[in-house]
Write a protein that holds these residues in place. Structure first.
Motif, PDB file in Angstrom:
ATOM      1  N   ARG A  53       4.787 143.200  31.650  1.00 30.53           N
ATOM      2  CA  ARG A  53       3.756 142.576  32.471  1.00 30.53           C
ATOM      3  C   ARG A  53       3.235 143.078  33.745  1.00 30.53           C
ATOM      4  N   ARG A  87      -4.178 135.692  28.175  1.00 31.19           N
ATOM      5  CA  ARG A  87      -3.478 134.702  29.486  1.00 31.19           C
ATOM      6  C   ARG A  87      -4.429 134.433  30.336  1.00 31.19           C
ATOM      7  N   THR A 113      -5.891 133.353  37.808  1.00 26.65           N
ATOM      8  CA  THR A 113      -4.383 133.614  37.552  1.00 26.65           C
ATOM      9  C   THR A 113      -4.037 133.388  36.083  1.00 26.65           C
ATOM     10  N   ASP A 156      -2.095 132.171  32.576  1.00 30.27           N
ATOM     11  CA  ASP A 156      -1.882 130.591  32.045  1.00 30.27           C
ATOM     12  C   ASP A 156      -0.303 130.271  32.684  1.00 30.27           C
ATOM     13  N   ASP A 157       0.550 131.455  32.743  1.00 27.69           N
ATOM     14  CA  ASP A 157       2.074 131.169  33.146  1.00 27.69           C
ATOM     15  C   ASP A 157       2.277 131.336  34.790  1.00 27.69           C
ATOM     16  N   HIS A 158       1.070 131.242  35.510  1.00 22.93           N
ATOM     17  CA  HIS A 158       1.290 131.468  36.965  1.00 22.93           C
ATOM     18  C   HIS A 158       2.018 130.523  37.301  1.00 22.93           C
ATOM     19  N   GLU A 159       2.382 130.601  38.598  1.00 20.39           N
ATOM     20  CA  GLU A 159       3.052 129.563  39.518  1.00 20.39           C
ATOM     21  C   GLU A 159       2.117 128.326  39.754  1.00 20.39           C
ATOM     22  N   GLN A 160       2.393 127.232  39.459  1.00 21.34           N
ATOM     23  CA  GLN A 160       1.537 125.957  39.817  1.00 21.34           C
ATOM     24  C   GLN A 160       1.063 125.892  41.150  1.00 21.34           C
ATOM     25  N   ARG A 190      -6.158 125.720  39.691  1.00 21.26           N
ATOM     26  CA  ARG A 190      -6.290 126.943  38.924  1.00 21.26           C
ATOM     27  C   ARG A 190      -7.759 127.491  39.019  1.00 21.26           C
TER      28      ARG A 190
END
Length: 671
Positions: free
Chosen positions: A450, A502, A514, A516-520, A524
C-alpha cells in the motif's frame, strides 16, 4: 510524562521545529485522542507547515513562552499537525474555521472535543491584544471556561458538524449528459476575470493558477495564458537568479514575492510553461520551464531520488533575506555587469523586491514594481550575472529546507520532468523522473504494497491519500508516454485498481479523499476544488480517463466519468476553482485518439517528434519495438512496416492504416 513534549521522534521538519517548545505537544493520533478522553480535556490542534512565516512568528511569540505554555498544558491536550503530512485533519479544521470566521490560513488553531468536534478556532493570535484580535492567552482562558461550563452543549453539535464538514461528500450527481458549450462558458468566464494589465486572476495576494492556465491552453487560448506567464516570469515571484517560483505574490503585479518556494508550485508551473511553449513556440516560455526544473534538480533533489518539499521564506529570522540584493552589493560583486543587473533586477538602496511607492519598514526586504525595472539583458550577460550571484548567494545563510518527501508532490514533479524531458530532448529530466518514480515505488509502500504519504530520515509512514494515488497515477502514465517503458503503465494500472477498490464512492460517484480503511475522523470528506494543487478527485478522473484510452478498460472510464458527473455543472460556473477537472472534462468530450508507434528506437524518433511538435490534448501515446506488446493492449498487433518504424492512429482501438513518414503522421493528427 503527560506534560512532556512528544515531538522529538517525529520526522516532519515542522513538528521537529516545535520539539523543544515548553508546550507538551503531541502528534495527532490515538495517544492524543485517548489522553483527551481520559482527562476530559479539549484538544488544542495547532496546524501549520515548515515554511510558513506566521507559524514561525506565533511560535516565537507564544509557544516558546513558559507562562503561555503553562496555560496551554493545564487546560488542553496540545496537538501539533503538519498540514502537508495530514491534509485530512487540516481540511476539516480549515472548513470549520472558514465557516465560523469567514477566513482561513496558517497557522490554524482549532479547539476540539475529545471526540473531535471543533467548537472554536482561528488563525494567528498575537501575544497581546491588538488590531482587534484578542491575545492568545485570552483565547485560551475563554475556551477553557466555555468547556468547563458548556461541555454538554458543545458535544451535542457533533452530528450536525460531521455532516457539514464532509466537504463534497453530500454532493449528489448532476445530469449525466455533458454539454460541450460548458467549456466555452468556462473559457469566457475566465477571460472576463483575467487581469488584463498584470496577468493572472484575482487581486492581491495573487497565486499562480497553473491548472487554470493548463485548461485554457488545452482550449487554444494563447492570449490570457501567455500574458499571465510572461508577467509571472518577469516578476519578483520568479527567482531571476536561481530559477523557481515563490508561493505567491503579496501584490497584484507579481512583484513582491512571499519568498517560500514549494515543490508543487514549481512542478505545476514548469509543465504549464512547457505547454505554453509547445503551443506558441515562444522561447521565453521554454527558458522559464527549464530554469524552473534546473532549480528543482539543483536545490530540491535528494540523493535517494526523491524531491524535498519546500524552502522557507525566512533566513536569519528575516523574510527574503537570502534573495535580496542592494545596489551596493551588486556593484561590489558584479563589476562592469552591475549596471545591467541593477536595471534588470530593479535594485534600490533598500534592495530589489522593494516597492518604492510603498516603502518597506526599515530593515525589511524591499520590493520594486515591474514598471521600474529594466529589460532582461542579453543571454550572455544574464549568464555571467546569474553565475556570480548564485555563487555569492550560496555563501549566505540558507533558508530552512523542509526535507520530507511527499508522494503527491513528488508525483507532480515526475510528470513535469517526464513531459519536459520527452518534448525538449532532455535525457537528464527523463532520468530524474525515472529515479523519482522508482524511489516512490521502492520506499513509499508498506509491507502489503500500500502506498504511503511521507518519507524522511530513512522511514516512510502514514497511509497515502487520494491525491497521492491520483497524482502518481497521472505521473506514471506520463512517464510511460515519455519512455515507452511498459513497467510504468503496469504500475499505473495497479494504482488505478486501488483507487477503484478503496476510494470510489459507489453510491454517488466521485472519490473520497481518504481510503475506506483510513483512520476514523469526524467526517470522510471529498475535497473538490484545486487549492492550488489539483483536487485529488479531479486528478483521479483525468488519470483514469487517460488510462482507459491506453488500455481499453471501460471500468476506468466509468469511474472517471462519475467524478465529472458530480462536478461538471459547478465547474463550468466556477472555473477558477476547477481547472484540473475542466481539463479532464475537455479530454473526455474530445474524440480521443490512441497513437501507437512501433519499431527500432532510432526509427521511432521522427514519428514521436511529430506527435510532440505541438500541444495535443486529444491523444494518448504508447510505443515499443514492435516485437513484444509487453501486455499493452494498444501495442497488440502493431508491427513495423517493411522494417520501418510505423505510427498507428486509432480511435477506440480501431486504427487507420499505419504511416511511416512524419509528414503523413502530422496530416493525420491535424485532420
Amino acid at each position: 510524562m503527560a506534560d512532556a513534549n512528544a515531538l522529538a521522534q517525529e520526522t516532519s521538519p515542522y513538528l521537529l521545529q516545535h520539539a523543544h517548545n515548553p508546550v507538551a505537544w503531541m502528534p495527532w493520533g490515538a495517544a492524543a485522542l485517548e489522553r483527551a478522553a481520559t482527562e476530559d480535556k479539549p484538544l488544542l490542534v495547532s496546524i501549520g507547515y515548515s515554511s510558513c512565516h506566521w507559524c514561525h512568528v506565533m511560535e516565537r511569540e507564544s509557544f516558546e513562552d513558559e507562562a503561555v505554555a503553562a496555560v496551554m498544558n493545564e487546560h488542553f491536550v496540545c496537538v501539533k499537525v503538519d498540514r502537508e503530512e495530514r491534509p485530512d485533519v487540516d481540511a476539516i479544521a480549515m472548513e470549520y474555521v472558514q465557516g465560523a470566521t469567514g477566513h482561513g490560513g496558517w497557522p490554524l488553531n482549532v479547539f476540539l472535543t475529545p471526540d473531535q468536534v471543533p467548537f472554536h478556532g482561528g488563525t494567528y493570535f498575537p501575544p497581546q491584544e491588538r488590531h482587534g484580535l484578542p491575545s492568545w492567552q485570552q483565547v485560551l482562558l475563554a475556551v477553557a471556561e466555555a468547556w468547563r461550563t458548556q461541555a454538554d452543549e458543545i458535544r451535542a453539535t457533533r452530528g450536525k458538524l460531521a455532516e457539514r464538514l464532509g466537504g463534497g461528500a453530500r454532493l449528489r450527481p448532476a445530469r449525466r449528459t455533458f454539454d460541450p458549450a460548458a467549456l466555452d462558458q468556462a473559457v469566457g468566464s475566465l477571460s472576463e476575470l483575467h487581469d488584463a494589465v498584470n496577468g493572472g486572476w484575482g487581486t492581491a495576494p495573487k497565486f499562480p493558477a497553473a491548472s487554470t492556465i493548463e485548461f485554457l491552453l488545452r482550449r487554444g487560448d494563447t492570449s490570457t495564458t501567455v500574458q499571465t506567464m510572461k508577467c509571472m516570469a518577469g516578476g519578483g515571484i520568479n527567482d531571476q537568479i536561481g530559477g523557481g517560483f515563490a508561493r505567491y505574490s503579496v501584490d497584484a503585479t507579481w512583484t513582491v514575492p512571499h519568498f517560500e518556494k514549494m515543490l508543487y508550485d514549481n512542478a505545476l508551473l514548469a509543465r504549464a510553461y512547457l505547454h505554453g511553449w509547445q503551443l506558441t513556440g515562444d522561447e521565453d516560455l521554454r527558458r522559464v520551464c527549464e530554469e524552473t526544473l534546473d532549480w528543482a534538480l539543483r536545490e530540491m533533489h535528494a540523493e535517494d531520488g526523491g524531491f524535498f518539499s519546500a524552502l522557507d521564506a525566512d533566513s536569519e529570522g528575516v523574510e527574503g533575506k537570502f534573495y535580496v540584493w542592494t545596489v551596493d552589493e551588486l556593484r561590489a560583486v558584479l563589476g562592469e555587469d552591475a549596471d545591467a543587473a541593477i536595471r534588470w533586477l530593479g535594485a534600490t538602496e533598500q534592495g530589489n523586491f522593494v516597492d518604492p511607492h510603498h516603502p518597506a519598514d526599515p530593515g525589511a526586504p524591499g520590493l520594486n514594481v515591474l514598471e521600474d525595472r529594466g529589460p532582461r539583458p542579453d543571454d550572455e550577460t544574464v549568464e555571467r550575472i546569474r553565475a556570480t550571484l548564485l555563487r555569492v548567494r550560496g555563501e549566505r545563510v540558507w533558508p530552512g529546507l523542509d526535507d520530507k518527501r511527499l508522494t503527491a508532490w513528488n508525483a507532480l514533479m515526475i510528470s513535469a520532468l517526464a513531459d519536459a524531458g520527452a518534448v525538449l530532448h532532455r535525457a537528464d529530466y527523463v532520468d530524474a523522473a525515472r529515479d523519482t518514480a522508482q524511489f516512490l515505488l521502492d520506499r513509499l509502500r508498506d509491507a502489503d504494497g500500500r502506498l504511503l504519504r511521507t518519507y524522511n530520515q530513512g522511514a516512510a509512514k502514514l497511509p497515502a491519500y487520494l491525491e497521492d494515488h491520483a497524482f502518481l497515477l497521472e505521473a506514471l502514465i506520463t512517464l510511460h508516454e515519455a519512455t515507452f517503458e511498459a513497467r510504468w503503465l503496469h504500475e499505473a494500472t495497479a494504482l488505478a485498481d486501488v483507487l477503484l477498490a478503496r476510494f470510489i464512492d459507489s453510491e454517488n460517484g466521485g472519490f473520497f479523499s481518504t481510503a475506506d480503511d483510513h483512520e476514523q475522523l469526524l467526517a470522510r470528506r471529498k475535497d473538490l476544488e484545486d487549492s492550488p494543487i489539483p483536487a485529488g478527485g479531479s486528478a483521479a478522473a483525468f488519470g483514469l480517463l487517460r488510462l482507459a484510452a491506453l488500455t481499453g478498460e471501460h471500468r476506468y472510464e466509468e469511474a472517471g466519468v462519475s467524478q465529472l458527473t458530480l462536478l461538471h455543472e459547478i465547474a463550468a460556473r466556477y472555473p477558477s476553482a476547477f481547472g484540473h477537472l475542466l481539463q479532464a472534462l475537455d479530454f473526455h468530450l474530445r474524440p480521443t485518439r490512441e497513437v501507437a508507434i512501433v519499431g527500432p528506437a532510432e526509427g521511432r524518433a521522427p514519428l514521436v517528434a511529430a506527435v510532440r511538435s505541438t500541444l495535443r490534448g486529444d491523444l494518448v501515446l504508447s510505443g515499443g519495438d514492435g516485437t513484444d506488446a509487453a501486455g499493452l493492449a494498444l501495442l497488440e498487433g502493431r508491427v513495423p512496416v517493411d522494417g520501418r518504424a510505423a505510427a498507428y492512429v486509432c480511435e477506440n482501438f480501431a486504427c487507420q492504416r499505419p504511416v511511416t513518414d512524419p509528414d503523413e503522421l502530422l496530416a493525420l493528427l491535424d485532420a
